[in-house]
Design an enzyme around this catalytic site. Structure first.
Site, PDB file in Angstrom:
ATOM      1  N   ARG A 209       0.653  -1.357  -0.197  1.00  7.90           N
ATOM      2  CA  ARG A 209      -0.158   0.091   0.274  1.00  7.90           C
ATOM      3  C   ARG A 209       0.838   1.387   0.132  1.00  7.90           C
ATOM      4  O   ARG A 209       1.441   1.268   1.132  1.00  7.90           O
ATOM      5  CB  ARG A 209      -1.026   0.408   1.545  1.00  7.90           C
TER       6      ARG A 209
ATOM      7  N   HIS B 125       0.896  -0.329 -10.127  1.00  8.96           N
ATOM      8  CA  HIS B 125       0.168  -0.977  -9.246  1.00  8.96           C
ATOM      9  C   HIS B 125      -0.369  -2.333 -10.634  1.00  8.96           C
ATOM     10  O   HIS B 125      -1.274  -2.868 -10.926  1.00  8.96           O
ATOM     11  CB  HIS B 125      -1.364  -0.347  -9.511  1.00  8.96           C
TER      12      HIS B 125
END
Length: 310
Positions: free
Chosen positions: A225, A273
């Site tokens: 994260r 990502h």
């Protein structure tokens, strides 16, 4: 009796998931009406992405569970209107994708591939990297993903230390926990992998103090994260040489703004990502299995602990 399942996500996700979910329900012998628009009082289950238009769960009086499409639940777990069980996505293909991405970048740093790529100018540089057994790896976070990555790296010969908030015993991984354990884990992390969930307790877990505990020149790999890292502290550590390189797949703001310093820093690798993505076919089977369990009175898989936030 027909089971009413509301698909609450974006139109693009609906196009990706409609056929795989239909097939998975058929394989599990479930009579399902799968739609993107159902009267709330008739909904039995919600297949959900946190960026859905559904944010108030109060009207869903019959709903037995919300089944998240994503591994992360930080975008929904704090919703006070969601009082029914919430299951996060634990997709075998997602786990496999993360293992492959993490192992690839750990090996890239371990074998010093960037060093050799930067010297493809006719310069002979016989610099021999150590063996895996001589390069320590620390993983922060020992959930499904952290455990799978740690065990794969251990199988490759790396000494792996894993840190978690609570005590765990995992074959092949030296486990530590708590604040003292975190200090010890960081102190030996020649390569550090961040795989913690986003919670108030993990916000900026890698701050200036934590970065200062790393061995000089350590590599930081973050597919977890973006909020786990204090960006300014990391940039300062990179400039000072405390951190040798950072490979980052997740960020506080995504897409990463074009003017963010990470793009141009010579010691930062940015990936968009892609470390691990839920695969519709395998994720649909996970969802169908949970609905089957719900209908047969069995415990649901991967239920979220609201107090812990994951």
């Amino acid at each position: 009796m027909t089971i009413n399942v509301l698909f609450a996500a974006t139109e693009a996700r609906w196009q990706d998931y409609r056929a795989p979910l239909t097939e998975a329900f058929r394989e599990h012998d479930l009579d399902v009406s799968l739609k993107t628009d159902l009267p709330p009082e008739e909904v039995d289950y919600i297949v959900y992405a946190p960026n859905s238009a559904v944010q108030d769960f109060t009207p869903f009086t019959r709903c037995k569970a919300v089944l998240n499409l994503w591994a992360g639940v930080e975008g929904i777990v704090g919703n006070e209107t969601l009082t029914m069980p919430l299951a996060r996505m634990v997709d075998p293909a997602l786990t496999r994708g993360m293992v492959e991405w993490v192992a690839g970048h750990v090996l890239r740093h371990h074998l010093e591939i960037d060093y050799f790529l930067a010297r493809q100018q006719g310069e002979w540089c016989p610099r021999v990297p150590p063996l895996a057994s001589e390069r320590s790896v620390t993983i922060l976070g020992l959930g499904e993903l952290g455990t799978a990555c740690g065990q794969t790296l251990a199988d490759l010969g790396f000494p792996v230390t894993g840190w978690s908030r609570s005590p765990k015993r995992i074959e092949g991984i030296a486990t530590v926990h708590g604040d003292d354990g975190l200090d010890a884990a960081l102190a030996q992390a020649q390569i550090l992998v961040l795989l913690l969930p986003k919670t108030p307790e993990t916000e900026n877990v890698l701050d200036a103090d934590a970065l200062a505990r790393l061995p000089r020149g350590a590599a930081v790999i973050n597919p977890g994260r973006g909020h786990l890292i204090d960006d300014e502290a990391l940039l300062a550590a990179l400039d000072a040489g405390t951190v040798g390189h950072a490979t980052l797949d997740v960020f506080r703001e995504e897409p990463l703004p074009a003017d963010h310093p990470f793009w141009s820093h010579e010691r930062v690798t940015v990936t968009p990502h892609i470390a691990s993505e839920t695969r519709p076919a395998s994720a649909s089977r996970v969802i169908a299995e949970n609905i089957r369990r719900g209908e047969e009175g069995e415990p649901l898989l991967h239920l979220v602990d609201r107090d812990r936030g994951y």
